[in-house]
Scaffold this active site. Structure first.
Site, mmCIF file in Angstrom:
data_model
loop_
_atom_site.group_PDB
_atom_site.id
_atom_site.type_symbol
_atom_site.label_atom_id
_atom_site.label_comp_id
_atom_site.label_asym_id
_atom_site.label_seq_id
_atom_site.Cartn_x
_atom_site.Cartn_y
_atom_site.Cartn_z
ATOM 1 N N HIS A 76 0.809 -1.213 0.000
ATOM 2 C CA HIS A 76 0.000 0.000 0.000
ATOM 3 C C HIS A 76 0.846 1.269 0.000
ATOM 4 C CE1 HIS A 76 -4.067 -1.590 0.180
ATOM 5 N NE2 HIS A 76 -3.547 -2.592 0.870
ATOM 6 N N GLU A 77 2.047 1.202 0.534
ATOM 7 C CA GLU A 77 2.894 2.393 0.561
ATOM 8 C C GLU A 77 3.603 2.642 -0.760
ATOM 9 O OE1 GLU A 77 2.947 4.602 2.827
ATOM 10 O OE2 GLU A 77 1.792 3.517 4.324
#
Length: 227
Positions: A76-77
């Site tokens: 997600h990052e």
């Protein structure tokens, strides 16, 4: 994704301003280095989650964290992009801000190294968990979710939500309860309460979605990869 690049900066700013910094979590020389064979990237077909399985697993296991959770955060990052840099200067797989590296005594030029980047994220998660002082026997899913909310939205706002929960006779260690009070922190009837130390919070939708998405991906990774 990159809208979340301030998450770690927000945590450290709040944490160092109001809680100080415990040297037990700082890095002694070479503490974040991993063995050479753990640096090897895996080719497609050799890995289960990402080409960084070896690194994320070895570093996270040494730190006592579930590597599949760290992998979900990395997805997600940065979508597992080691040279990703945000407009605010967050770098690497875990989108680590320079202030985090400084607080953990890691040289700025080492942050781009995937193993170091993952080590910093592990250390930060552990520090959040320790600072939140959960009650004993908190369900692991609630604990993970509240830690992730702090990682994303700032430990100050999450702590406020937990204090409000306790004030109103609800469980501050329940993610469902904490999420509801994070939403209520946009309402002056709640953020002006004397129990609230960090003011109004308007990022609850993003933070709650972050927790949902990371935990959902973590569940997927748990199904396909052994611990």
């Amino acid at each position: 994704m990159l809208k979340k690049t301030a998450l770690i900066f927000a945590f450290l700013t709040v944490f160092t301003a109001f809680h100080g910094f415990n040297a037990d979590f700082a890095a002694p020389p070479d503490a974040f280095a991993v063995e050479a064979d753990d640096h090897s990237l895996l080719s497609e077909g050799e890995y289960v989650i990402s080409a960084y399985d070896n690194i994320i697993r070895s570093v996270s296991e040494r730190e006592g964290n579930d590597w599949r959770l760290l992998s979900a955060i990395a997805y997600h990052e940065s979508r597992f992009t080691p040279d990703a840099v945000s407009g605010r200067g967050a770098r690497g797989l875990m989108q680590i801000m320079p202030v985090v590296a400084r607080q953990f005594e890691v040289p700025a030029d080492a942050v781009a190294d995937p193993a170091t980047n993952v080590w910093l994220a592990n250390r930060l998660l552990k520090k959040i968990d320790t600072t939140l002082r959960f009650a004993r026997n908190v369900p692991e899913r609630d604990r993970m979710s509240i830690v992730l909310a702090s990682y994303n939205g700032g430990i100050g706002h999450v702590s406020d939500a937990r204090r409000l929960a306790g004030l109103y006779g609800e469980n501050p260690d329940s993610w469902e309860v904490v999420a509801r009070y994070l939403e209520l922190k946009a309402d002056s009837a709640y953020y002006e309460n004397e129990a609230v130390k960090y003011g109004k919070f308007t990022g609850s939708r993003q933070t709650i979605a972050y927790v949902r998405d990371v935990m959902g991906r973590y569940d997927k990774y748990c199904r396909i990869a052994r611990r």
